[in-house]
Scaffold this motif. Structure first.
Motif, PDB file in Angstrom:
ATOM      1  N   TYR A 195       0.618  -1.239   0.123  1.00 29.70           N
ATOM      2  CA  TYR A 195       0.026   0.013  -0.015  1.00 29.70           C
ATOM      3  C   TYR A 195       1.042   1.184   0.000  1.00 29.70           C
ATOM      4  CZ  TYR A 195       1.012   0.805   4.861  1.00 29.70           C
ATOM      5  OH  TYR A 195       1.485   1.068   6.156  1.00 29.70           O
ATOM      6  N   ASP A 196       0.232   2.330  -0.506  1.00 31.29           N
ATOM      7  CA  ASP A 196       0.865   3.724  -0.620  1.00 31.29           C
ATOM      8  C   ASP A 196       0.064   4.698   0.220  1.00 31.29           C
ATOM      9  OD1 ASP A 196       3.194   3.607  -1.681  1.00 31.29           O
ATOM     10  OD2 ASP A 196       2.463   3.767  -3.700  1.00 31.29           O
ATOM     11  N   ASP A 231      -1.910   5.452   6.355  1.00 25.57           N
ATOM     12  CA  ASP A 231      -2.459   3.962   7.017  1.00 25.57           C
ATOM     13  C   ASP A 231      -3.860   3.681   7.000  1.00 25.57           C
ATOM     14  OD1 ASP A 231       0.315   3.717   7.001  1.00 25.57           O
ATOM     15  OD2 ASP A 231       0.514   3.993   9.253  1.00 25.57           O
ATOM     16  N   LYS A 249      -6.482   4.858   5.634  1.00 22.10           N
ATOM     17  CA  LYS A 249      -7.204   4.676   4.479  1.00 22.10           C
ATOM     18  C   LYS A 249      -6.901   3.324   3.912  1.00 22.10           C
ATOM     19  CE  LYS A 249      -7.775   9.528   3.153  1.00 22.10           C
ATOM     20  NZ  LYS A 249      -7.442  10.573   2.099  1.00 22.10           N
ATOM     21  N   ALA A 250      -5.434   2.983   3.957  1.00 27.87           N
ATOM     22  CA  ALA A 250      -4.964   1.656   3.476  1.00 27.87           C
ATOM     23  C   ALA A 250      -5.616   0.345   4.117  1.00 27.87           C
ATOM     24  CB  ALA A 250      -3.699   1.448   3.464  1.00 27.87           C
ATOM     25  N   THR A 256      -9.284   0.228   2.710  1.00 27.62           N
ATOM     26  CA  THR A 256      -9.439  -0.699   1.444  1.00 27.62           C
ATOM     27  C   THR A 256      -8.945  -1.911   1.616  1.00 27.62           C
ATOM     28  OG1 THR A 256      -8.672   1.558   0.502  1.00 27.62           O
ATOM     29  CG2 THR A 256      -8.418  -0.265  -0.943  1.00 27.62           C
ATOM     30  N   PRO A 292      -0.947  -6.331   4.725  1.00 27.65           N
ATOM     31  CA  PRO A 292      -0.357  -5.191   3.928  1.00 27.65           C
ATOM     32  C   PRO A 292       0.916  -4.679   4.598  1.00 27.65           C
ATOM     33  CG  PRO A 292      -2.536  -4.695   4.433  1.00 27.65           C
ATOM     34  CD  PRO A 292      -2.386  -5.975   5.104  1.00 27.65           C
ATOM     35  N   ARG A 299       4.036  -1.683   3.514  1.00 22.92           N
ATOM     36  CA  ARG A 299       3.912  -0.220   2.931  1.00 22.92           C
ATOM     37  C   ARG A 299       5.023  -0.572   1.707  1.00 22.92           C
ATOM     38  NH1 ARG A 299       3.107   4.958   3.014  1.00 22.92           N
ATOM     39  NH2 ARG A 299       2.102   4.767   4.807  1.00 22.92           N
ATOM     40  N   ILE A 302      -2.473  -1.542  -3.115  1.00 24.87           N
ATOM     41  CA  ILE A 302      -3.566  -0.612  -2.436  1.00 24.87           C
ATOM     42  C   ILE A 302      -3.260   0.941  -2.664  1.00 24.87           C
ATOM     43  CG2 ILE A 302      -5.016  -0.087  -0.529  1.00 24.87           C
ATOM     44  CD1 ILE A 302      -4.607  -3.110   0.011  1.00 24.87           C
ATOM     45  N   ASN A 303      -4.121   1.770  -3.204  1.00 25.48           N
ATOM     46  CA  ASN A 303      -3.766   3.234  -3.350  1.00 25.48           C
ATOM     47  C   ASN A 303      -2.473   3.460  -3.696  1.00 25.48           C
ATOM     48  OD1 ASN A 303      -6.345   3.115  -2.035  1.00 25.48           O
ATOM     49  ND2 ASN A 303      -5.831   3.383   0.027  1.00 25.48           N
ATOM     50  N   TYR A 342      -7.888   0.965  -5.733  1.00 23.45           N
ATOM     51  CA  TYR A 342      -7.811   2.196  -5.073  1.00 23.45           C
ATOM     52  C   TYR A 342      -9.151   2.439  -4.289  1.00 23.45           C
ATOM     53  CZ  TYR A 342      -4.281   3.249  -8.245  1.00 23.45           C
ATOM     54  OH  TYR A 342      -2.960   3.436  -9.132  1.00 23.45           O
TER      55      TYR A 342
END
Length: 284
Positions: free
Chosen positions: A144-145, A148, A150-151, A154, A221, A223, A258-259, A282
């Motif tokens: 994910y980007d 945190d 929001k990730a 998602t 997930p 990073r 993700i994102n 996203y």
């Protein structure tokens, strides 16, 4: 034979150094194609690594077998292309393909298409087809980007919909269960119905050895560290698990970003010979 504590620590550190060294190795290859003088720098690095490896043979220390293996691998990585580099204007594996991903309420899931397809490297993918790819894989790594929170939101959506898709079976879905290798993040996802949690001490290899054929393991997930590092981790996971890397066949190891970068920023779909995640998801 089990490794001592010191050797285990050295092995872990060496694994991290391999990733870092390989990253700069790819960057140096790119630079070399535009400046052939750097071939001599490249040769010097290779010879230095070989010399360091030889020194460990003469003066062994605890864990030096691990250090020696690490240095030898790095030396091979740098030495192998030396004879070919001066004659190759642009190695294919050093090519970078980028794309601008435009996200909307209608299109928020995408698939990274063939490496050779530089005109449309990213295509919209129906949410239902994205979860089907997850259900048919053996291992799914989540990267994910962004923020945190929001990730996590998602990722919960990805997990929930994948479990529902797996339980509903349907055309093109491999029957089985969805297992989650949560690590220290199990509390964040513990309320997702039907998601089976693997013991916190389990390794991915142990998990795969103990779940039925057709089941899938989704890894918590992490990073994103960019296309190259993410790609290396996925390929290493596939090698260690003796599975195929990529989404071309069922039962392999794939990943989901993700994102990730989106319009107006660009996404490195291919970088240093590594492809981005098979699925881009996203949150809305």
């Amino acid at each position: 034979m089990s490794l001592s504590k010191e050797e285990s620590e050295l092995e872990q550190e060496a694994s991290q150094e391999v990733i870092i060294t390989h990253y700069y190795y790819v960057q140096l290859l790119k630079f070399t194609t535009s400046n052939m003088k750097s071939v001599f720098q490249f040769r010097f690095i290779s010879l230095s690594l070989i010399a360091s490896s030889a020194a460990l043979n003469v003066n062994p220390t605890p864990g030096s077998n691990i250090r020696r293996a690490f240095l030898q691998k790095c030396a091979l990585m740098t030495a192998a292309p030396l004879t070919a580099l001066p004659f190759l204007p642009q190695p294919a594996f050093a090519e970078t393909i980028t794309a601008t991903v435009k996200v909307s309420p209608i299109a928020h899931t995408f698939i990274a298409s063939s490496v050779a397809n530089s005109k449309t490297p990213v295509k919209p993918l129906r949410e239902n087809d994205a979860t089907r790819l997850f259900t048919n894989a053996r291992v799914v790594h989540l990267f994910y980007d962004g923020e945190d929170d929001k990730a996590i939101q998602t990722a919960r959506e990805v997990l929930n919909l994948t479990v529902k898709r797996k339980e509903g079976v349907g055309p093109g879905v491999t029957p089985g269960k969805v297992h989650f290798l949560a690590g220290s993040s199990s509390d964040v996802y513990s309320d997702i119905p039907g998601l089976l949690f693997l013991p916190g001490s389990s390794s991915l290899k142990d998990a795969l050895d103990n779940i039925p054929t057709g089941d899938v393991v989704i890894v918590a997930p992490k990073r994103s560290n960019g296309t190259i590092i993410n790609g290396m981790l996925v390929e290493k996971s596939a090698r260690d698990s003796r599975l195929e890397s990529g989404g071309s066949r069922s039962g392999g190891v794939i990943s989901c970003l993700i994102n990730g970068p989106k319009d107006p920023n660009t996404l490195a779909v291919v970088d240093g010979g590594y492809s981005t995640s098979t699925v881009l998801w996203y949150g809305l």
